[in-house]
Design a protein around this motif. Structure first.
Motif, mmCIF file in Angstrom:
data_model
loop_
_atom_site.group_PDB
_atom_site.id
_atom_site.type_symbol
_atom_site.label_atom_id
_atom_site.label_comp_id
_atom_site.label_asym_id
_atom_site.label_seq_id
_atom_site.Cartn_x
_atom_site.Cartn_y
_atom_site.Cartn_z
ATOM 1 N N ALA A 4 0.841 -1.204 0.000
ATOM 2 C CA ALA A 4 0.000 0.000 0.000
ATOM 3 C C ALA A 4 0.872 1.248 0.000
ATOM 4 C CB ALA A 4 -0.939 -0.015 1.199
ATOM 5 N N GLU A 5 1.976 1.229 0.752
ATOM 6 C CA GLU A 5 2.909 2.357 0.748
ATOM 7 C C GLU A 5 3.513 2.548 -0.639
ATOM 8 O OE1 GLU A 5 5.133 2.705 4.982
ATOM 9 O OE2 GLU A 5 5.445 0.792 3.943
ATOM 10 N N VAL A 6 3.903 1.435 -1.243
ATOM 11 C CA VAL A 6 4.488 1.476 -2.582
ATOM 12 C C VAL A 6 3.464 2.014 -3.583
ATOM 13 C CG1 VAL A 6 5.351 0.028 -4.472
ATOM 14 C CG2 VAL A 6 6.216 -0.306 -2.143
ATOM 15 N N LEU A 7 2.229 1.549 -3.486
ATOM 16 C CA LEU A 7 1.176 2.014 -4.383
ATOM 17 C C LEU A 7 0.977 3.527 -4.253
ATOM 18 C CD1 LEU A 7 -1.100 1.510 -6.418
ATOM 19 C CD2 LEU A 7 -2.576 0.939 -4.471
ATOM 20 N N ALA A 8 0.998 4.034 -3.042
ATOM 21 C CA ALA A 8 0.841 5.479 -2.830
ATOM 22 C C ALA A 8 1.972 6.243 -3.508
ATOM 23 C CB ALA A 8 0.794 5.787 -1.336
ATOM 24 N N LEU A 9 3.179 5.721 -3.425
ATOM 25 C CA LEU A 9 4.314 6.374 -4.079
ATOM 26 C C LEU A 9 4.219 6.257 -5.599
ATOM 27 C CD1 LEU A 9 7.102 5.312 -1.574
ATOM 28 C CD2 LEU A 9 6.206 7.617 -1.954
ATOM 29 N N VAL A 10 3.749 5.124 -6.086
ATOM 30 C CA VAL A 10 3.529 4.953 -7.525
ATOM 31 C C VAL A 10 2.512 5.992 -7.998
ATOM 32 C CG1 VAL A 10 2.529 3.407 -9.269
ATOM 33 C CG2 VAL A 10 4.200 2.518 -7.635
ATOM 34 N N ALA A 11 1.475 6.210 -7.206
ATOM 35 C CA ALA A 11 0.446 7.192 -7.559
ATOM 36 C C ALA A 11 1.020 8.603 -7.633
ATOM 37 C CB ALA A 11 -0.699 7.145 -6.544
ATOM 38 N N GLU A 12 2.085 8.853 -6.882
ATOM 39 C CA GLU A 12 2.757 10.154 -6.928
ATOM 40 C C GLU A 12 3.708 10.252 -8.114
ATOM 41 O OE1 GLU A 12 4.788 10.903 -3.231
ATOM 42 O OE2 GLU A 12 2.954 10.655 -2.056
ATOM 43 N N GLY A 13 3.900 9.131 -8.823
ATOM 44 C CA GLY A 13 4.791 9.121 -9.978
ATOM 45 C C GLY A 13 6.217 8.729 -9.647
ATOM 46 N N ALA A 14 6.441 8.169 -8.473
ATOM 47 C CA ALA A 14 7.795 7.812 -8.047
ATOM 48 C C ALA A 14 8.346 6.638 -8.849
ATOM 49 C CB ALA A 14 7.798 7.460 -6.560
ATOM 50 N N SER A 15 9.627 6.721 -9.181
ATOM 51 C CA SER A 15 10.336 5.624 -9.849
ATOM 52 C C SER A 15 10.704 4.573 -8.797
ATOM 53 C CB SER A 15 11.613 6.146 -10.499
ATOM 54 O OG SER A 15 12.504 6.603 -9.480
ATOM 55 N N ASN A 16 11.170 3.417 -9.259
ATOM 56 C CA ASN A 16 11.613 2.383 -8.319
ATOM 57 C C ASN A 16 12.754 2.910 -7.444
ATOM 58 O OD1 ASN A 16 9.746 0.615 -9.359
ATOM 59 N ND2 ASN A 16 11.228 -0.526 -10.599
ATOM 60 N N LYS A 17 13.631 3.691 -8.047
ATOM 61 C CA LYS A 17 14.767 4.248 -7.299
ATOM 62 C C LYS A 17 14.287 5.191 -6.197
ATOM 63 C CE LYS A 17 19.275 6.335 -8.232
ATOM 64 N NZ LYS A 17 20.162 6.826 -9.295
ATOM 65 N N VAL B 20 -7.991 3.008 -7.397
ATOM 66 C CA VAL B 20 -8.986 4.058 -7.138
ATOM 67 C C VAL B 20 -10.385 3.500 -7.340
ATOM 68 C CG1 VAL B 20 -9.902 6.259 -7.981
ATOM 69 C CG2 VAL B 20 -7.443 5.988 -7.617
ATOM 70 N N ARG B 21 -10.597 2.764 -8.450
ATOM 71 C CA ARG B 21 -11.916 2.164 -8.719
ATOM 72 C C ARG B 21 -12.332 1.212 -7.614
ATOM 73 N NH1 ARG B 21 -10.385 2.362 -14.177
ATOM 74 N NH2 ARG B 21 -9.373 0.343 -14.146
ATOM 75 N N MET B 22 -11.366 0.471 -7.064
ATOM 76 C CA MET B 22 -11.661 -0.525 -6.035
ATOM 77 C C MET B 22 -11.779 0.088 -4.645
ATOM 78 S SD MET B 22 -9.043 -3.409 -7.515
ATOM 79 C CE MET B 22 -9.204 -4.545 -6.164
ATOM 80 N N GLY B 23 -11.433 1.350 -4.519
ATOM 81 C CA GLY B 23 -11.495 1.994 -3.217
ATOM 82 C C GLY B 23 -10.287 1.715 -2.346
ATOM 83 N N VAL B 24 -9.240 1.162 -2.943
ATOM 84 C CA VAL B 24 -8.014 0.856 -2.210
ATOM 85 C C VAL B 24 -7.160 2.110 -2.046
ATOM 86 C CG1 VAL B 24 -5.863 -0.496 -2.321
ATOM 87 C CG2 VAL B 24 -8.006 -1.519 -3.060
ATOM 88 N N LEU B 25 -7.334 3.055 -2.968
ATOM 89 C CA LEU B 25 -6.534 4.269 -2.980
ATOM 90 C C LEU B 25 -7.445 5.435 -3.302
ATOM 91 C CD1 LEU B 25 -3.534 5.401 -3.093
ATOM 92 C CD2 LEU B 25 -3.675 5.048 -5.549
ATOM 93 N N SER B 26 -7.244 6.532 -2.608
ATOM 94 C CA SER B 26 -7.997 7.747 -2.960
ATOM 95 C C SER B 26 -6.999 8.837 -3.295
ATOM 96 C CB SER B 26 -8.915 8.180 -1.813
ATOM 97 O OG SER B 26 -8.160 8.423 -0.650
ATOM 98 N N LEU B 27 -7.309 9.570 -4.331
ATOM 99 C CA LEU B 27 -6.392 10.618 -4.789
ATOM 100 C C LEU B 27 -6.857 11.987 -4.337
ATOM 101 C CD1 LEU B 27 -5.715 9.354 -8.402
ATOM 102 C CD2 LEU B 27 -4.308 9.055 -6.378
#
Length: 118
Positions: free
Chosen positions: A61-74, A111-118
């Protein structure tokens, strides 16, 4: 001798939709709806409904939040204090669990599943 009916469970959060489907399926020959808690031969799951077996871990979930911010793997690795390899592994697990083809698709699915809100 007739075959036993196929037992189908409805896993649908929307009560109105579950009731409509139950009514439609109740008259299908060779099929019986499972009662809550009963093992079933198959299950109908509403589109977009989270699969309880594919729930994200706290780290995912933490990783997903960072992905949503556009963060790279690095950047994910740096922010979470993990290796790039571990970040890549977590991103892959998120994509798989959300049945997503890309990072953007994973965010949209979440977002559709309600797992993440933007």
């Amino acid at each position: 001798m007739s075959e036993p009916p196929l037992v189908v469970a409805l896993r649908i959060a929307d009560p109105a939709l579950a009731e409509r489907l139950g009514a439609l399926l109740s008259d299908v020959p060779g099929l019986r709806l499972a009662v809550p808690g009963e093992p079933a031969d198959a299950a109908l799951v509403a589109a977009g409904a989270p699969d309880p077996d594919a729930a994200l871990t706290a780290r995912e979930a933490e990783v997903l939040a960072l992905v949503a911010e556009g963060a790279s793997n690095k950047l994910i690795a740096r922010r979470l204090g993990i290796s790039v390899h571990t970040a890549k592994f977590h991103v892959g697990a998120v994509l798989e669990k959300l049945d997503a083809a890309s990072r953007a698709d994973a965010v949209a699915q979440a977002v559709r599943m309600g797992v993440l809100s933007l």
